[in-house]
Every structure is written in C-alpha cells, then in structure tokens.
Design an enzyme around this catalytic site. Structure first.
Site, PDB file in Angstrom:
ATOM      1  N   CYS A   1      -6.616  -9.666  -2.418  1.00 30.30           N
ATOM      2  CA  CYS A   1      -5.716  -9.018  -1.458  1.00 30.30           C
ATOM      3  C   CYS A   1      -6.463  -8.268  -0.359  1.00 30.30           C
ATOM      4  CB  CYS A   1      -4.738  -8.080  -2.175  1.00 30.30           C
ATOM      5  SG  CYS A   1      -5.542  -6.650  -2.880  1.00 30.30           S
TER       6      CYS A   1
ATOM      7  N   ARG B   1       0.863  -1.191   0.000  1.00 28.70           N
ATOM      8  CA  ARG B   1       0.000   0.000   0.000  1.00 28.70           C
ATOM      9  C   ARG B   1       0.898   1.239   0.000  1.00 28.70           C
ATOM     10  NH1 ARG B   1      -3.425  -3.480   3.536  1.00 28.70           N
ATOM     11  NH2 ARG B   1      -5.547  -3.380   2.739  1.00 28.70           N
TER      12      ARG B   1
ATOM     13  N   ARG C   1     -17.291   1.112   5.241  1.00 28.69           N
ATOM     14  CA  ARG C   1     -16.445   0.189   6.013  1.00 28.69           C
ATOM     15  C   ARG C   1     -15.908   0.805   7.284  1.00 28.69           C
ATOM     16  NH1 ARG C   1     -11.133  -0.237   1.991  1.00 28.69           N
ATOM     17  NH2 ARG C   1      -9.858  -0.664   3.807  1.00 28.69           N
TER      18      ARG C   1
ATOM     19  N   GLU D   1     -12.141  -3.606  -7.043  1.00 27.74           N
ATOM     20  CA  GLU D   1     -12.710  -3.306  -5.724  1.00 27.74           C
ATOM     21  C   GLU D   1     -13.963  -2.446  -5.826  1.00 27.74           C
ATOM     22  OE1 GLU D   1      -9.661  -1.348  -3.373  1.00 27.74           O
ATOM     23  OE2 GLU D   1      -8.905  -0.298  -5.113  1.00 27.74           O
TER      24      GLU D   1
ATOM     25  N   ARG E   1       1.025  -1.135  -5.257  1.00 29.54           N
ATOM     26  CA  ARG E   1      -0.197  -0.441  -5.654  1.00 29.54           C
ATOM     27  C   ARG E   1       0.096   1.053  -5.675  1.00 29.54           C
ATOM     28  NH1 ARG E   1      -5.444  -0.893  -2.009  1.00 29.54           N
ATOM     29  NH2 ARG E   1      -4.306   0.482  -0.627  1.00 29.54           N
TER      30      ARG E   1
HETATM   31  C1  PEP Z   1      -9.375  -3.490  -0.417  1.00 32.50           C
HETATM   32  O1  PEP Z   1     -10.148  -2.560  -0.658  1.00 32.50           O
HETATM   33  O2  PEP Z   1      -9.753  -4.663  -0.207  1.00 32.50           O
HETATM   34  C2  PEP Z   1      -7.911  -3.248  -0.363  1.00 32.50           C
HETATM   35  C3  PEP Z   1      -7.058  -4.246  -0.327  1.00 32.50           C
HETATM   36  O3  PEP Z   1      -7.499  -1.955  -0.330  1.00 32.50           O
HETATM   37  P1  PEP Z   1      -7.548  -1.027   0.981  1.00 32.50           P
HETATM   38  O4  PEP Z   1      -7.978  -1.882   2.130  1.00 32.50           O
HETATM   39  O5  PEP Z   1      -6.195  -0.452   1.134  1.00 32.50           O
HETATM   40  O6  PEP Z   1      -8.576  -0.011   0.590  1.00 32.50           O
HETATM   41 MG    MG Z   2      -9.340  -0.674  -1.332  1.00 33.93          MG
END
Ligand code: PEP
Ligand code: MG
Length: 539
Positions: free
Chosen positions: A500, A295, A463, A429, A331
């Site tokens: 991931c 990340r 989330r 995503e 990423r």
């Molecule tokens: C996800 O969205 O599942 C991801 C791996 O990215 P992040 O959690 O960094 O948004």
């Molecule tokens: Mg994400």
C-alpha cells in the site's frame, strides 16, 4: 512570464490563479468585493482605530515604563502613516477588488520581506514591527488571522511546505496543483497530490514570497515546470495537452468493471488509498475494488481535540456503506513524525521519523486505541471492514494489541452494543517487521507493506528530506528483497499480502510485484485503471 523549475512528484497539467500561502501568521481569506470606495473607507477607519490604540499604548507605556520604552509605539504609528504602505494597500483593493484584510496581509508580507532583506541591522529589525502593525490592522478590520486561507475559487497552491494538518482543512475540490519550495518526493503533499490526481512540484527554484497570489499559473507535472503569467502560445499548448490527457483517461474508463487479471490467469486485487470520505468517492469513480488503506490519522489532525467514538463510528459506518460489499481496510491512528496533532502529548523530537509515532503513541495511550477500536468494531456491522496497525516492530506489540482488542470486544458485548469481529492485519513498514515476518504472519490475518517507510528505514533516508531525493532509490534491491521475504512468509502461513506504499503505483515494478506473488496493490485512486491495464497485458 516567469519560468520556474521544480521536481515533479505527480504528472498532469494545471492552469489557474496562484494562491501563495506565505507567512501563515499573516494569512487571511481573500474575498471579492463590489464597492471599492466603501472598502477603502473601511480601511481608513481601521487605520484610524489602530492609530488610536497605538496612541493609548504609547501613553500608558510612557507613564509606566518611561518615554524611551514607549517609543516603539510611536514608531508603529509612523509606519502605519507611511504613504507608500497605505497607497499599496489601497491600490490592491482597487485594482484587484479584494477585501481590505487580504490587501493588508499581502502588502504587509511584501514590506516584511523588504525590511528583512536590508543590510542595516536597525532597518532589518523593523520587519517585526511591520508584521505587528499588519496584524493589528487586520484585527481592527475584524479579520481572522493565522488560518490557512479558505479557498473561494480553484487555485494553484504555492507554499514553502504544507503540513498534513494544513492540507486537511483545505477544500480539496478547489485545488488545481501544488508547488512547494521544500518537500520531498514522499512528503505528504506529494502523496496528497497523487491521491487527488493533480500535478505537483516540490523543490521549486524560487521562494514563494517572490510570487503573488492572483497571478496566473501553468503547472506542468510532466516536465517539472511552473510558468507564471504564461504566453498565449504556452496556454494553447497546455490546453491541447490537457485535452489529450482527458482523452487518455476516457479510454481507461473502458476498463471499468473488468478484473485485473494477467494473461495466464493470475488475479491481483486493485484497491485504493484514501485519507477521507471525499477520496473514497474518487476511489469509486476510478473503480477500485475496495480501500486497501484508509489513513485514519486525517480524522485526528487539523482540529483541537481527539475525535470521539460516535464521530468516528459515523465516519467509518458511512465509509463501509458507501462501499457496499467492497472491503475497507482502516489503518489505526498513525500520528507523529510529519503528521502532528497539537493536542496530543508528542514533544518536539530530534529525530521524529524514528520517534514517538504510529502504534507507539497508541500503546502508550491505550484509551486512544480503545476508542478507535470501539468505533471500528461497531461500524463493521454495516459492511466489509478490516483493521490494520501501523509501524509494528515486534511480536510483543502485536500480542499487546490483541489483548487490547479482545478487551474492547468483551466490553462491547457486556454493554450489549452490536459489533462485529473483523480481519486484522499489520503494516510491514520497518525492516524489523519484514525480518520477523515469518513469526508475525502466524499472528495476523494479512500484511500490507508500507514501502514509503520501509524504504526510508531500510536505506536510512528521511523521506521528508528533499536533499536526499537523489539517494532515495525505491527500487533498491534491499527493499525489493525485503518485499519478497514478506510475501513468501505471508504465503507460507497462508496469509494475504498487499502493498500500500507509493511503490504500488510504480508501473515499472508492476510485473516484479506480480512475479513476487503480491496479492493486492493499493494505490492512489487515479492510478487504479492504469495498473489494471498493465496487469491485463502481463503474461
Ligand atoms: C507507507 O509507509 O508506505 C505507508 C503507506 O504509510 P504512510 O505513507 O502513511 O506513512
Ligand atoms: Mg507509513
């Protein structure tokens, strides 16, 4: 002894002193001191200096604005003289042998809370004055305020919530556990805890300010319990449990060097997710086959300006070199929503998760992406590097990215700077990307499914919102069907597909993912060996 419950977001047991990250504006570093008398003397001198400053402010305001308006400085002087206030600071210095700045900030916070909870409106308004004199006094002591505390010993961090820009500057080797009163299962504090393999609780049923730094704590991430000042028998039980966990981890170490291959011979690549070079070490210790998600936004947050090309190049180069021939998937910058960098042009938004984030920021500010890509293509010369792009929703975005990437490579060639072409993939995503994954698959080398965001957008559940945790069902059939669709579309085009998001480590779904044909799982380093164990027992 205080028993506090919370929602566990990662299992484990931690024992150690508590560090309450309260009002960040009053936060200063805690230091141990030897000479208590000299410290009290230093405090008295600072109080004298603060009084003199207030007297001067009073006189100046009285002259310019009249006595009525100047009276507030007189009130501050009286508060500063308050015996109880001074006594509490001195007691803390003497009993805990801590620096004056720290004692002033802790007592200041306590007084702010006392005044803020009073029913009388006038008294309630004095909370702001206490905060003011506390800041003045800390400055007179030469202390620096407004920073998240520098960690001097291993601690259990207790806070309302931690932002990624706050956690990024903390010394991770000194964090034993996180306990927050807000935060959700998928908040970044939770992800960080999993990456660090330490217990974490969110939504604890007590305000952080009701606890004090320096108290001893026991975090039990198996049952979502946080005990402050535990009894001897509770400590003994926790130590025994820690011993058992250590033994289980040692057993898993026997799987190092072995492949994640099912009994019928299907091989699954097990990679790790990281946010820094420190995490990379942990990935290697846990025998990850590579890094499936770096990340990179953590290089951009918790600082004052964008990282330049050279700085990024050095980090990516070091990362691929540490990995030898193991792969590293970086990423590109996924900033926005909860991951903010103040220097970037992202305004406050009504709905940041659906807002200006991820690839959108990079496409609007292509120079940011160009700099990062230059650093990445150059670092690729030193190892096995791939790139992937976050938050994709359309074919047009991928085409634009490809144009930018091609232009960057042409520029490097023209400048005679060594670089290497790499495999390039995208994160799936968003439901949009999943639904057009047949078209997207033709344009890229691989997919990596980000189940955290895919679940958030599919279920329309923020989330970060702890209140919605009971609705957040990552096993929802809608999410699983999208994953299956993405895997099928990738394979039809002859491309690889990874997962991931946090779901990759969900052992209840490991068999489902293998059956779906997922080629790679990329999870927190601490989850790798357990996943390998499970995969090796699957038919
Ligand atoms: C996800 O969205 O599942 C991801 C791996 O990215 P992040 O959690 O960094 O948004
Ligand atoms: Mg994400």
């Amino acid at each position: 002894m205080k028993r506090i419950s919370g929602k566990s977001v990662f299992e484990g047991i931690a024992l150690g002193p508590v560090l309450v990250l309260g009002d960040r504006e009053l936060q200063v570093n805690r230091k141990s001191i030897q000479d208590v008398d000299a410290e009290v003397q230093r405090l008295q001198e600072a109080i004298g200096e603060a009084q003199a400053q207030l007297q001067q402010l009073y006189e100046q305001s009285a002259k310019e604005l009249g006595e009525g308006n100047a009276a507030i400085f007189h009130v501050h002087q009286l508060l500063l003289e308050d015996e109880e206030y001074q006594k509490r600071i001195q007691d803390r210095i003497q009993m805990q042998q801590v620096n004056s700045e720290y004692a002033v900030s802790v007592v200041g916070e306590q007084f702010v809370d006392i005044f803020a909870s009073m029913t009388d409106e006038y008294m309630r308004a004095r909370a702001a004055d206490i905060k003011d004199i506390t800041i003045r006094l800390i400055k007179c002591l030469g202390g620096e305020i407004g920073k998240v505390a520098e960690l001097t010993e291993p601690v259990i961090i207790v806070a309302e919530e931690l932002t990624p820009s706050e956690t990024v500057v903390l010394d991770k080797s000194k964090i034993l556990a996180f306990v927050t009163s807000r935060g959700s299962t998928n908040s970044h504090t939770a992800i960080l805890a999993r990456t660090m393999n330490i217990p974490a609780l969110v939504a604890m049923d007590m305000k952080p300010e009701e606890l004090q730094s320096g108290q001893y704590g026991l975090v039990n991430g198996f049952i979502g319990e946080f005990i402050v000042e535990p009894s001897e028998s509770q400590l003994e039980e926790a130590r025994a449990q820690m011993q058992r966990i250590a033994e289980q981890r040692a057993l898993l170490q026997e799987l190092r060097g072995k492949e994640a291959i099912t009994l019928s011979g299907k091989k699954i690549v097990l990679n790790a997710n990281i946010g820094s070079l420190d995490d990379l070490e942990s990935a290697l210790v846990n025998d990850a086959e590579g890094i499936g998600l770096f990340r990179s936004e953590f290089l951009y947050i918790g600082r004052d300006a964008l990282p330049g090309e050279e700085e990024q190049f050095e980090i990516y180069k070091q990362a691929v070199q540490m990995l030898g021939d193991k792969p590293l998937v970086v990423r590109t910058l996924d900033i926005g929503a909860d991951k903010q960098a103040e220097y970037l042009p992202i305004e406050q938004e009504e709905n940041p998760a659906m807002g200006y984030r991820g690839i959108r920021v990079c496409l609007e500010n292509p120079e940011i992406l160009q700099t990062q890509l230059r650093a990445l293509y150059r670092a690729a010369v030193y190892g096995n590097l791939s790139i992937m792009y976050p938050m994709i929703i359309s074919v047009e975005e991928v085409q634009t990215i490809k144009q930018i990437a091609a232009a960057v490579k042409t520029e490097l060639s023209e400048e005679g700077i060594p670089y290497r072409d790499v495999q390039e993939g995208i994160m799936i995503e968003t439901p949009a990307a999943a639904l057009i994954s047949d078209e997207l698959a033709k344009l890229v080398d691989f997919f990596s499914i980000g189940t955290n965001d895919l679940t958030q957008y599919t279920l329309a559940i923020d989330r970060q919102n702890a209140k919605l945790d009971s609705f957040y069902n990552p096993h929802h059939r809608a999410v699983l069907r999208l994953i299956q669709m993405v895997a099928d579309n990738a394979h039809k085009a002859g491309k690889r597909v990874a997962i991931c998001g946090e779901l990759a480590a969900d052992t209840e779904l490991t068999k489902t993912f293998v059956d779906m044909g997922i080629d790679e799982l990329s999870a927190a380093p601490g989850a790798i060996l357990q996943l390998r164990d499970i995969i090796r027992s699957l038919p």
